[in-house]
Design a protein around this motif. Sequence first.
Motif, mmCIF file in Angstrom:
data_model
loop_
_atom_site.group_PDB
_atom_site.id
_atom_site.type_symbol
_atom_site.label_atom_id
_atom_site.label_comp_id
_atom_site.label_asym_id
_atom_site.label_seq_id
_atom_site.Cartn_x
_atom_site.Cartn_y
_atom_site.Cartn_z
ATOM 1 N N GLU A 88 0.833 -1.208 0.000
ATOM 2 C CA GLU A 88 0.000 0.000 0.000
ATOM 3 C C GLU A 88 0.867 1.258 0.000
ATOM 4 O O GLU A 88 0.385 2.351 0.281
ATOM 5 N N LYS A 89 2.171 1.092 -0.258
ATOM 6 C CA LYS A 89 3.140 2.183 -0.313
ATOM 7 C C LYS A 89 3.335 2.867 1.037
ATOM 8 O O LYS A 89 3.633 4.042 1.121
ATOM 9 N N ASP A 96 5.484 7.170 4.090
ATOM 10 C CA ASP A 96 5.236 6.991 2.669
ATOM 11 C C ASP A 96 6.546 6.472 2.064
ATOM 12 O O ASP A 96 7.617 7.041 2.314
ATOM 13 N N ILE A 97 6.492 5.422 1.298
ATOM 14 C CA ILE A 97 7.694 4.826 0.715
ATOM 15 C C ILE A 97 8.499 5.855 -0.065
ATOM 16 O O ILE A 97 9.723 5.850 -0.034
ATOM 17 N N PHE A 98 7.810 6.768 -0.737
ATOM 18 C CA PHE A 98 8.506 7.733 -1.580
ATOM 19 C C PHE A 98 9.161 8.864 -0.775
ATOM 20 O O PHE A 98 9.874 9.684 -1.341
ATOM 21 N N GLU A 99 8.947 8.910 0.534
ATOM 22 C CA GLU A 99 9.639 9.870 1.395
ATOM 23 C C GLU A 99 11.014 9.348 1.816
ATOM 24 O O GLU A 99 11.846 10.102 2.294
ATOM 25 N N ILE A 100 11.247 8.054 1.643
ATOM 26 C CA ILE A 100 12.506 7.441 2.061
ATOM 27 C C ILE A 100 13.599 7.795 1.057
ATOM 28 O O ILE A 100 13.424 7.623 -0.146
ATOM 29 N N ILE A 101 14.729 8.297 1.569
ATOM 30 C CA ILE A 101 15.853 8.676 0.721
ATOM 31 C C ILE A 101 16.818 7.506 0.565
ATOM 32 O O ILE A 101 17.239 7.179 -0.534
ATOM 33 N N TYR A 102 17.169 6.886 1.688
ATOM 34 C CA TYR A 102 17.980 5.675 1.627
ATOM 35 C C TYR A 102 17.815 4.869 2.908
ATOM 36 O O TYR A 102 17.271 5.347 3.899
ATOM 37 N N GLU A 133 10.666 -2.562 -6.782
ATOM 38 C CA GLU A 133 9.693 -2.019 -7.735
ATOM 39 C C GLU A 133 9.339 -0.553 -7.464
ATOM 40 O O GLU A 133 8.749 0.117 -8.297
ATOM 41 N N TYR A 134 9.738 -0.030 -6.301
ATOM 42 C CA TYR A 134 9.485 1.371 -5.955
ATOM 43 C C TYR A 134 10.710 2.250 -6.170
ATOM 44 O O TYR A 134 10.774 3.371 -5.678
ATOM 45 N N GLY A 135 11.709 1.742 -6.897
ATOM 46 C CA GLY A 135 12.867 2.548 -7.256
ATOM 47 C C GLY A 135 14.051 2.437 -6.321
ATOM 48 O O GLY A 135 14.968 3.247 -6.400
ATOM 49 N N PHE A 136 14.066 1.445 -5.441
ATOM 50 C CA PHE A 136 15.204 1.263 -4.546
ATOM 51 C C PHE A 136 16.201 0.306 -5.182
ATOM 52 O O PHE A 136 15.813 -0.668 -5.824
ATOM 53 N N LEU A 137 17.474 0.609 -4.980
ATOM 54 C CA LEU A 137 18.524 -0.194 -5.583
ATOM 55 C C LEU A 137 19.692 -0.297 -4.610
ATOM 56 O O LEU A 137 19.997 0.650 -3.884
ATOM 57 N N ARG A 138 20.334 -1.417 -4.610
ATOM 58 C CA ARG A 138 21.485 -1.646 -3.732
ATOM 59 C C ARG A 138 22.644 -0.762 -4.211
ATOM 60 O O ARG A 138 22.972 -0.746 -5.388
ATOM 61 N N ALA A 139 23.257 -0.030 -3.271
ATOM 62 C CA ALA A 139 24.415 0.808 -3.585
ATOM 63 C C ALA A 139 25.697 0.217 -3.011
ATOM 64 O O ALA A 139 26.778 0.491 -3.514
ATOM 65 N N LYS A 154 27.067 -3.089 0.123
ATOM 66 C CA LYS A 154 26.665 -4.228 0.950
ATOM 67 C C LYS A 154 25.702 -3.809 2.059
ATOM 68 O O LYS A 154 24.847 -4.576 2.479
ATOM 69 N N SER A 155 25.816 -2.557 2.504
ATOM 70 C CA SER A 155 25.017 -2.116 3.647
ATOM 71 C C SER A 155 24.034 -0.995 3.342
ATOM 72 O O SER A 155 23.491 -0.379 4.257
ATOM 73 N N CYS A 156 23.757 -0.719 2.058
ATOM 74 C CA CYS A 156 22.922 0.439 1.758
ATOM 75 C C CYS A 156 22.046 0.243 0.527
ATOM 76 O O CYS A 156 22.493 -0.264 -0.501
ATOM 77 N N LEU A 157 20.779 0.687 0.643
ATOM 78 C CA LEU A 157 19.843 0.784 -0.482
ATOM 79 C C LEU A 157 19.553 2.262 -0.694
ATOM 80 O O LEU A 157 19.373 3.000 0.276
ATOM 81 N N ILE A 158 19.492 2.695 -1.956
ATOM 82 C CA ILE A 158 19.150 4.081 -2.224
ATOM 83 C C ILE A 158 17.859 4.153 -3.031
ATOM 84 O O ILE A 158 17.529 3.241 -3.781
ATOM 85 N N GLN A 159 17.144 5.248 -2.853
ATOM 86 C CA GLN A 159 15.934 5.528 -3.630
ATOM 87 C C GLN A 159 16.396 6.312 -4.855
ATOM 88 O O GLN A 159 16.912 7.426 -4.721
ATOM 89 N N LEU A 160 16.256 5.743 -6.037
ATOM 90 C CA LEU A 160 16.768 6.376 -7.249
ATOM 91 C C LEU A 160 16.139 7.743 -7.497
ATOM 92 O O LEU A 160 16.792 8.637 -8.033
ATOM 93 N N ARG A 161 14.897 7.938 -7.077
ATOM 94 C CA ARG A 161 14.244 9.242 -7.255
ATOM 95 C C ARG A 161 14.868 10.329 -6.384
ATOM 96 O O ARG A 161 14.638 11.502 -6.606
#
Length: 146
Positions: free
Chosen positions: A38-39, A53-59, A91-97, A99-106
Amino acid sequence: MKIEIHVDDRIKETSISISCGRMTPELEKMIAMMRILEKQFVASKDGETFLLDIFEIIYIEAIDRKTFVYTKDGVYESGFKLYELEEQLEEYGFLRASKSCLIQLRAVRSLKSDINRRIRVTMNNGEMIIASRQYAEGIKRRLGIS
């Protein structure tokens, strides 16, 4: 655990009901995963639970077996492991940067090449994250730079 599914084309909105003897960590995790659909993202700060909100997350970063969620408004803690979040949030634009971090591409402001094929990723909040060479090309490709 007993799961019942009732399909009826007259039902306008899907609802999920959970009946349990007590709330367990496993149930809390299942509910949190449903919120992601539900985002909404469940995280805590100072003993209080927040729906982000998922889209408020930066990393999202894992430090000392704890997972921290960074937004422009603050830092929260999540009960999920980083690999679980990677699967759920891709699927919400997060990608591994790294070993210890995911970033929100937006939330990426800029990229700068670094030594050993790594890249410095500057996020919208001004924080800089070093993307390891293992993940740097994937980030560039997803951003359409490579």
